[in-house]
Scaffold this motif. Structure first.
Motif, PDB file in Angstrom:
ATOM      1  N   THR A  25       0.845  -1.187   0.000  1.00  0.00           N
ATOM      2  CA  THR A  25       0.000   0.000   0.000  1.00  0.00           C
ATOM      3  C   THR A  25       0.885   1.245   0.000  1.00  0.00           C
ATOM      4  O   THR A  25       2.040   1.215   0.445  1.00  0.00           O
ATOM      5  CB  THR A  25      -0.925   0.041   1.235  1.00  0.00           C
ATOM      6  N   VAL A  58      -8.824  -2.264  -1.424  1.00  0.00           N
ATOM      7  CA  VAL A  58      -7.527  -1.771  -0.975  1.00  0.00           C
ATOM      8  C   VAL A  58      -6.669  -1.498  -2.200  1.00  0.00           C
ATOM      9  O   VAL A  58      -6.579  -2.330  -3.098  1.00  0.00           O
ATOM     10  CB  VAL A  58      -6.819  -2.804  -0.057  1.00  0.00           C
ATOM     11  N   GLU A  59      -6.029  -0.330  -2.219  1.00  0.00           N
ATOM     12  CA  GLU A  59      -5.135  -0.021  -3.332  1.00  0.00           C
ATOM     13  C   GLU A  59      -3.707  -0.427  -2.988  1.00  0.00           C
ATOM     14  O   GLU A  59      -3.183  -0.036  -1.950  1.00  0.00           O
ATOM     15  CB  GLU A  59      -5.172   1.465  -3.681  1.00  0.00           C
ATOM     16  N   PHE A  60      -3.126  -1.230  -3.842  1.00  0.00           N
ATOM     17  CA  PHE A  60      -1.735  -1.654  -3.732  1.00  0.00           C
ATOM     18  C   PHE A  60      -0.955  -1.039  -4.889  1.00  0.00           C
ATOM     19  O   PHE A  60      -1.502  -0.856  -5.974  1.00  0.00           O
ATOM     20  CB  PHE A  60      -1.609  -3.183  -3.881  1.00  0.00           C
TER      21      PHE A  60
END
Length: 136
Positions: A25, A58-60
């Motif tokens: 992240t 969720v942004e990775f």
């Protein structure tokens, strides 16, 4: 498609981290590399080396497209970010702590194990590494 030049030391370090650790992240990367990490990520994106992906909200940021277990990857990447923040490093899945101790890293969902120590995701996202250590 050819890739652009990396002209930033920080961007090169972030890319090396993403290649070693895998998807992370932005928050974890900022812990590891400081407040100018966002600029480095944009540099890597423009040059074609890294890109953001969404998993379960969720942004990775990633440098590849390998499949991964979200919970384990979150725990692993946060552990590695905290390790780097504390002066340690990760080499081929081995945690090298600031005083030179080295242990294989094993991840089980929200728990990371190194030697006789355990680290929990909920602690890693809130506290520096020394405050997250639990004996197993």
């Amino acid at each position: 498609m050819s890739k652009g030049l990396i002209t930033s030391q920080r961007a090169a370090e972030v890319l090396a981290f993403l290649e070693e650790v895998g998807p992370s992240t932005e928050e974890a990367l900022i812990i590891a590399f400081g407040p100018k990490t966002q600029k480095a990520l944009k540099h890597l994106q423009r040059a074609g080396y890294a890109f953001p992906i969404q998993r379960e909200g969720v942004e990775f940021w990633t440098a590849g497209d390998k499949a991964f277990d979200m919970k384990s990857q979150l725990s692993y990447s946060w552990f590695c970010a905290r390790l780097l923040e504390s002066g340690g490093r990760v080499i081929d899945g081995i945690a090298v702590f600031p005083r030179g101790q080295a242990f294989k890293i094993e991840v089980d969902g929200d728990r990371v194990f190194t030697g006789q120590y355990a680290f929990f995701f909920e602690d890693l996202i809130r506290k520096p590494l020394p405050e997250c250590v639990k004996r197993t």
